[in-house]
Design a protein around this motif. Structure first.
Motif, mmCIF file in Angstrom:
data_model
loop_
_atom_site.group_PDB
_atom_site.id
_atom_site.type_symbol
_atom_site.label_atom_id
_atom_site.label_comp_id
_atom_site.label_asym_id
_atom_site.label_seq_id
_atom_site.Cartn_x
_atom_site.Cartn_y
_atom_site.Cartn_z
ATOM 1 N N ALA A 68 -25.580 22.957 7.404
ATOM 2 C CA ALA A 68 -26.351 24.186 7.620
ATOM 3 C C ALA A 68 -25.433 25.402 7.608
ATOM 4 C CB ALA A 68 -27.114 24.102 8.945
ATOM 5 N N ASP A 69 -24.288 25.307 8.267
ATOM 6 C CA ASP A 69 -23.350 26.439 8.276
ATOM 7 C C ASP A 69 -22.770 26.690 6.893
ATOM 8 O OD1 ASP A 69 -23.769 26.921 10.931
ATOM 9 O OD2 ASP A 69 -21.866 26.077 11.634
ATOM 10 N N GLU A 70 -22.518 25.612 6.147
ATOM 11 C CA GLU A 70 -22.010 25.779 4.786
ATOM 12 C C GLU A 70 -23.039 26.490 3.914
ATOM 13 O OE1 GLU A 70 -19.894 23.121 1.231
ATOM 14 O OE2 GLU A 70 -20.622 22.143 3.047
ATOM 15 N N PHE A 71 -24.299 26.128 4.064
ATOM 16 C CA PHE A 71 -25.354 26.778 3.287
ATOM 17 C C PHE A 71 -25.500 28.248 3.668
ATOM 18 C CE2 PHE A 71 -29.892 28.012 2.963
ATOM 19 C CZ PHE A 71 -29.993 28.035 1.581
ATOM 20 N N LEU A 72 -25.548 28.527 4.956
ATOM 21 C CA LEU A 72 -25.688 29.916 5.397
ATOM 22 C C LEU A 72 -24.513 30.757 4.907
ATOM 23 C CD1 LEU A 72 -26.977 29.339 9.044
ATOM 24 C CD2 LEU A 72 -28.306 30.065 7.052
ATOM 25 N N GLY A 73 -23.327 30.172 4.923
ATOM 26 C CA GLY A 73 -22.164 30.892 4.422
ATOM 27 C C GLY A 73 -22.287 31.217 2.952
ATOM 28 N N ARG A 74 -22.785 30.274 2.168
ATOM 29 C CA ARG A 74 -22.933 30.534 0.724
ATOM 30 C C ARG A 74 -24.022 31.567 0.453
ATOM 31 N NH1 ARG A 74 -21.619 25.312 -3.068
ATOM 32 N NH2 ARG A 74 -19.961 24.400 -1.778
ATOM 33 N N VAL A 75 -25.073 31.550 1.238
ATOM 34 C CA VAL A 75 -26.116 32.568 1.058
ATOM 35 C C VAL A 75 -25.551 33.955 1.337
ATOM 36 C CG1 VAL A 75 -28.301 33.445 1.960
ATOM 37 C CG2 VAL A 75 -28.032 31.000 1.563
ATOM 38 N N ARG A 76 -24.682 34.064 2.335
ATOM 39 C CA ARG A 76 -24.160 35.371 2.749
ATOM 40 C C ARG A 76 -22.997 35.853 1.885
ATOM 41 N NH1 ARG A 76 -24.578 33.059 8.761
ATOM 42 N NH2 ARG A 76 -26.537 34.027 9.438
ATOM 43 N N VAL A 77 -22.062 34.935 1.568
ATOM 44 C CA VAL A 77 -20.849 35.388 0.886
ATOM 45 C C VAL A 77 -20.507 34.571 -0.349
ATOM 46 C CG1 VAL A 77 -19.879 36.261 3.046
ATOM 47 C CG2 VAL A 77 -19.339 33.939 2.320
ATOM 48 N N GLY A 78 -21.398 33.682 -0.754
ATOM 49 C CA GLY A 78 -21.110 32.817 -1.895
ATOM 50 C C GLY A 78 -20.917 33.581 -3.188
ATOM 51 N N THR A 79 -20.357 32.892 -4.165
ATOM 52 C CA THR A 79 -20.081 33.497 -5.459
ATOM 53 C C THR A 79 -21.032 32.973 -6.519
ATOM 54 O OG1 THR A 79 -18.385 33.731 -7.185
ATOM 55 C CG2 THR A 79 -18.393 31.680 -5.942
ATOM 56 N N ARG A 80 -21.177 33.727 -7.595
ATOM 57 C CA ARG A 80 -21.947 33.243 -8.744
ATOM 58 C C ARG A 80 -21.062 32.450 -9.703
ATOM 59 N NH1 ARG A 80 -26.899 35.320 -9.903
ATOM 60 N NH2 ARG A 80 -27.706 36.939 -8.537
ATOM 61 N N ASP A 81 -19.756 32.589 -9.551
ATOM 62 C CA ASP A 81 -18.832 31.902 -10.452
ATOM 63 C C ASP A 81 -18.751 30.425 -10.100
ATOM 64 O OD1 ASP A 81 -18.253 34.311 -11.676
ATOM 65 O OD2 ASP A 81 -16.635 34.779 -10.262
ATOM 66 N N ALA A 82 -18.777 29.593 -11.115
ATOM 67 C CA ALA A 82 -18.684 28.147 -10.903
ATOM 68 C C ALA A 82 -17.798 27.532 -11.972
ATOM 69 C CB ALA A 82 -20.073 27.521 -10.919
ATOM 70 N N PRO A 83 -16.495 27.890 -11.985
ATOM 71 C CA PRO A 83 -15.609 27.339 -13.010
ATOM 72 C C PRO A 83 -15.416 25.833 -12.836
ATOM 73 C CG PRO A 83 -14.352 28.489 -11.326
ATOM 74 C CD PRO A 83 -15.793 28.767 -11.043
ATOM 75 N N VAL A 84 -15.277 25.125 -13.935
ATOM 76 C CA VAL A 84 -15.038 23.684 -13.873
ATOM 77 C C VAL A 84 -13.606 23.456 -13.397
ATOM 78 C CG1 VAL A 84 -14.907 21.545 -15.185
ATOM 79 C CG2 VAL A 84 -16.665 23.241 -15.735
#
Length: 467
Positions: free
Chosen positions: A155-171
């Motif tokens: 849950a904390d990992e998800f909330l963190g990504r919603v707040r400060v996550g990136t759109r970049d997803a390099p392989v």
């Protein structure tokens, strides 16, 4: 060049050739002549113990046998762990472990206990009590306390990504796990420290509870690696918390055996999970269903572990994270989530409308065809979701391949009825628990170093005589 797929081989013990050495990770041994006298089989002539691929092979009847760790370092198999002989994960070894005088702790998964309870016609509490008596002198515990930590961290990992996550997803570049704090990058071992919560990753956050999903992503869909949650599964979390004991986990599918063998889930050469037994293997270890039925006493034992009264048979990740997000962002949460069917009976979604006008989209996708759909959408950048609970087995963990099946089950309707009985046993009494009130919840931040893990881009393995 031709790819070698473990699932296509037609034997219980896999014979590896010298050209089954992945140059991304180690230098190959001196070239030896290889022969193939059986279609779909590559054999190796070998002396004593020699380094092949990424591990030390042992000879079984004059033939090279593959360790589970080597299977993980090869890109050959995806979710078909049952096609590989996992010789160290066996009922016999478990019984020998119990008889050895070693301290053994057995963790029982939610889905496994529900499957056994449905088969013996008892409540999960009474069934747990019977298992505790039959598995003695081993200590038997619910996986619930570890699941509490996994849910809170996720849950904390998800909330963190919603707040400060990136759109970049390099392989990510190819790597391999050596231990929980070390990796192999090409042919260089590096100390990278304990894995941490990935709050800076992209959305959707994809639950990594299912080893079939992880195996598929690592070996054939590396573009999806940045989306996997770093939070460990409940089994891996329980194992990371053990102290001076051998940890045996009773789990609903054989793919969990591959997860248990991951080098990333080991410290100083000691695995966090010493042995993974499927539900069926665990039942066989105590003498069968009739033995369990005879050991029932009627009393309820253990704690309730259903996090939500609905759709929690695979851990309840979506349900818990949905409610945690609603609370964190000030949204209203209904008593039961209003799922909408998408595409098929194993794909459902539910929206969470936030006060600021943003709508978070959650999906629950089970079965391999849906795993492929989700992975394809991630590759195209067209996934509409923020969170996905992704499991390789149709109907999720309650229908895992290692669960108890009736001998006369031959149709899809019979399978549905069996799953319904397991689900009913799982939810009987609607006993729910709050992970925040769990016995380990207060120590979560002190345990941060052992609650997360890494995943790896495992490049295609090609047979090439020129290596």
């Amino acid at each position: 060049m031709a790819s070698v797929f473990l699932a296509d081989l037609d034997a219980d013990v896999i014979g590896l050739g010298a050209d089954c050495t992945n140059p991304q990770f180690v230098k190959p041994p001196a070239k030896k002549k290889t022969t193939s006298n059986r279609k779909g089989r590559v054999e190796l002539s070998m002396e004593e113990d020699v380094v092949v691929g990424v591990g030390v092979m042992r000879s079984v009847g004059g033939r090279a046998a593959v360790s589970v760790s080597d299977c993980l370092a090869c890109s050959g198999c995806v979710t078909s762990a049952e096609t590989v002989l996992l010789s160290r994960d066996s009922t016999g070894e478990f019984n020998a472990m119990r008889a050895s005088g070693e301290r053994v702790e057995v963790s029982v998964s939610q889905a496994s206990l529900a499957s056994i309870a449905a088969q013996v016609g008892a409540s999960t509490g009474a069934t747990f009590g019977a298992l505790r008596r039959l598995l003695a002198p081993a200590t038997v515990a619910h996986v619930a306390s570890a699941l509490d930590l996994a849910l809170l961290e996720l849950a904390d990992e998800f909330l963190g990504r919603v707040r400060v996550g990136t759109r970049d997803a390099p392989v990510p570049e190819p790597t391999r796990g050596v231990s929980s704090e070390r990796i192999l990058r090409r042919d260089v071992e590096e100390r990278v420290g304990p894995a941490r919560r990935r709050e800076d990753g992209p959305l959707p956050l994809v639950v990594a509870e299912c080893p079939g999903v992880v195996c598929f992503v690592e070996k054939t869909a590396a573009h999806a690696l940045p989306y996997l949650a770093s939070t460990k599964s409940a089994m891996a979390t329980f194992g990371a918390l053990k102290s001076d004991t051998r940890h045996v986990s009773v789990v609903p599918c054989a793919d969990k055996k591959l997860e248990a063998a991951r080098k990333d889930l080991s410290r100083d050469g000691t695995p966090d999970v010493d042995l993974a037994l499927t539900t069926k293997e665990a039942v066989d270890a105590v003498g069968g269903v009739d033995t369990i039925r005879a050991a029932l006493r009627g009393e309820e034992e253990g704690e309730p572990w259903v996090v939500s009264p609905a759709s929690a048979g695979s851990g309840g990740y979506l349900e818990f994270v949905y409610r945690a997000a609603a609370k964190a962002f000030g949204a209203t949460v209904p008593d039961r989530l209003d799922y909408v069917r998408v595409r098929n009976d194993d794909f459902h979604e539910v929206d969470l409308a936030l006060p600021d006008g943003l709508t978070l989209k959650f999906a629950r996708a089970y079965g391999f065809r849906n795993v492929q759909r989700v992975a394809s959408a991630l590759k195209r950048g067209s996934s509409p979701y923020h969170f996905v609970e992704l499991m390789a087995c149709p109907s999720g963990c309650l229908n895992g391949g290692g669960q108890l099946f009736s001998d006369d089950e031959t149709s899809r309707d019979q399978a549905r009825r069996r799953i319904a009985l397991v689900d009913a046993a799982f939810h009987a009494g609607d006993k729910t628990r709050d992970p925040r009130a769990g016995p380990l919840a207060g120590r979560r931040h002190a345990l941060a170093d052992v609650l997360h893990t890494r995943y790896h881009n495992i490049p295609p393995l090609e047979t090439n005589p020129k290596w």
